[in-house]
Design an enzyme around this catalytic site. Sequence first.
Site, PDB file in Angstrom:
ATOM      1  N   HIS A  79      -7.207  -5.635  -0.732  1.00  0.00           N
ATOM      2  CA  HIS A  79      -6.090  -4.720  -0.526  1.00  0.00           C
ATOM      3  C   HIS A  79      -5.077  -5.284   0.465  1.00  0.00           C
ATOM      4  O   HIS A  79      -5.321  -5.307   1.682  1.00  0.00           O
ATOM      5  CB  HIS A  79      -6.599  -3.368  -0.045  1.00  0.00           C
ATOM      6  CG  HIS A  79      -5.515  -2.341   0.076  1.00  0.00           C
ATOM      7  ND1 HIS A  79      -4.826  -1.863  -1.026  1.00  0.00           N
ATOM      8  CD2 HIS A  79      -4.971  -1.722   1.147  1.00  0.00           C
ATOM      9  CE1 HIS A  79      -3.921  -1.001  -0.632  1.00  0.00           C
ATOM     10  NE2 HIS A  79      -3.987  -0.889   0.682  1.00  0.00           N
ATOM     11  N   ASP A 134      -8.230  -5.719  -5.587  1.00  0.00           N
ATOM     12  CA  ASP A 134      -7.949  -4.645  -4.641  1.00  0.00           C
ATOM     13  C   ASP A 134      -8.940  -3.494  -4.857  1.00  0.00           C
ATOM     14  O   ASP A 134      -8.975  -2.909  -5.941  1.00  0.00           O
ATOM     15  CB  ASP A 134      -6.507  -4.148  -4.858  1.00  0.00           C
ATOM     16  CG  ASP A 134      -6.102  -3.047  -3.903  1.00  0.00           C
ATOM     17  OD1 ASP A 134      -6.949  -2.542  -3.147  1.00  0.00           O
ATOM     18  OD2 ASP A 134      -4.913  -2.674  -3.927  1.00  0.00           O
ATOM     19  N   SER A 171       0.844  -1.187   0.000  1.00  0.00           N
ATOM     20  CA  SER A 171       0.000   0.000   0.000  1.00  0.00           C
ATOM     21  C   SER A 171       0.888   1.249   0.000  1.00  0.00           C
ATOM     22  O   SER A 171       1.667   1.442  -0.931  1.00  0.00           O
ATOM     23  CB  SER A 171      -0.966  -0.025   1.185  1.00  0.00           C
ATOM     24  OG  SER A 171      -1.945   0.979   1.058  1.00  0.00           O
TER      25      SER A 171
END
Length: 372
Positions: free
Chosen positions: A303, A264, A31
Amino acid sequence: RGTHVTAVAGKALTAAFYAKPVAHAYFEGCSNGGRQAMMEVQRYPDDFDGIIGGHPATGTPMQVGRAFVYQHMLASTDNFLTDAKVELLSRATLAACDEKDGLKDGLITDPRACTFKVDTLACTGADRPDCLTAGQIETVKRIYGGVKLKDGRTFTYGFPVGHEGGATGWRAWISGPTAPAKQPDGSLAYGAERQPSGYGLMEPNFRFLALDEDDPAYTWKTLDIDRDQARLRTMTEILSPLNPDLRPYQRRGGKLIMYHGWSDPGISAAGTVAYYDKMRAIAGGQAAADEFARLFMVPGMHHCGGGPGPNTFDMLPALEAWVENGVAPDSVTASHITDGKADRTRPLCPHPHVATYKGTGSIDDAANFFCK
């Protein structure tokens, strides 16, 4: 810059403590950590021998894409995607796309092979639980479609089709764990608590960070990317690791492993694939890129984890073997865990290859798949 400064200081401190040079330096992040990883590769290629960048955030383009969705979705209750409508969409995309890879296994291996059209879910009359209103369909199209400039260039990549539902899917990142409140003008607004993660990151970005100049009157609600692109340019350059020229890292001998879950809902997997493809061309083609960089796409993963796909894996041993022994990763085995036990394993394959069923044996055993 913070990651770079820490790397320099950390290596110096380690060398001083052990009274010998550092043998190898590695970085891993997902991320925003993936964004930091790509910053290191692009801007400080001498810091690390090996880097793992998962689900790399793209800074300003990512926030622009979110604003584009929320401008429409929060304009009216007719546009908002309730939990039930997200699950309806998720069931429909799975039904349309599951067997595109030749295997019905409840998993969309490569959403690019799917031709699902959200218009097939359109209500023919009043809103019902088994259809989407015109406003909801436009919301979905904005999520899938991303943001394009008037000249046709893509500014923000949309999200691939598939596995939109579940607690870690669109509900967590796009629509929210609870519905926003209706305002007197008919629009919707999230409260201070229980906002979707995407909104919670986007709103303060435009309030405090995005513009080159201080403009307290500016909000995400008034964003027009064709008009405002120049005002966003400086922060885009600072925050967004978008440079696909990794030849300095390539020449230095560094190794890069990227990965991204196809499903995601926070950062577009399509954007990571597009970045890798540009990088590959600049590096000299697939064979040249394979010498120092591999991208692993993970079907059905949300994610940095979650989702119905094989979302548990460790890239570090593969990176160490590549850097220290010259053994490039041709696949990485991933698992899906339920109640603490692996109920499915699959090989993750370096892009553009995908895991392909051999035709016999359990579809839940990675040994029965190969990369093709």
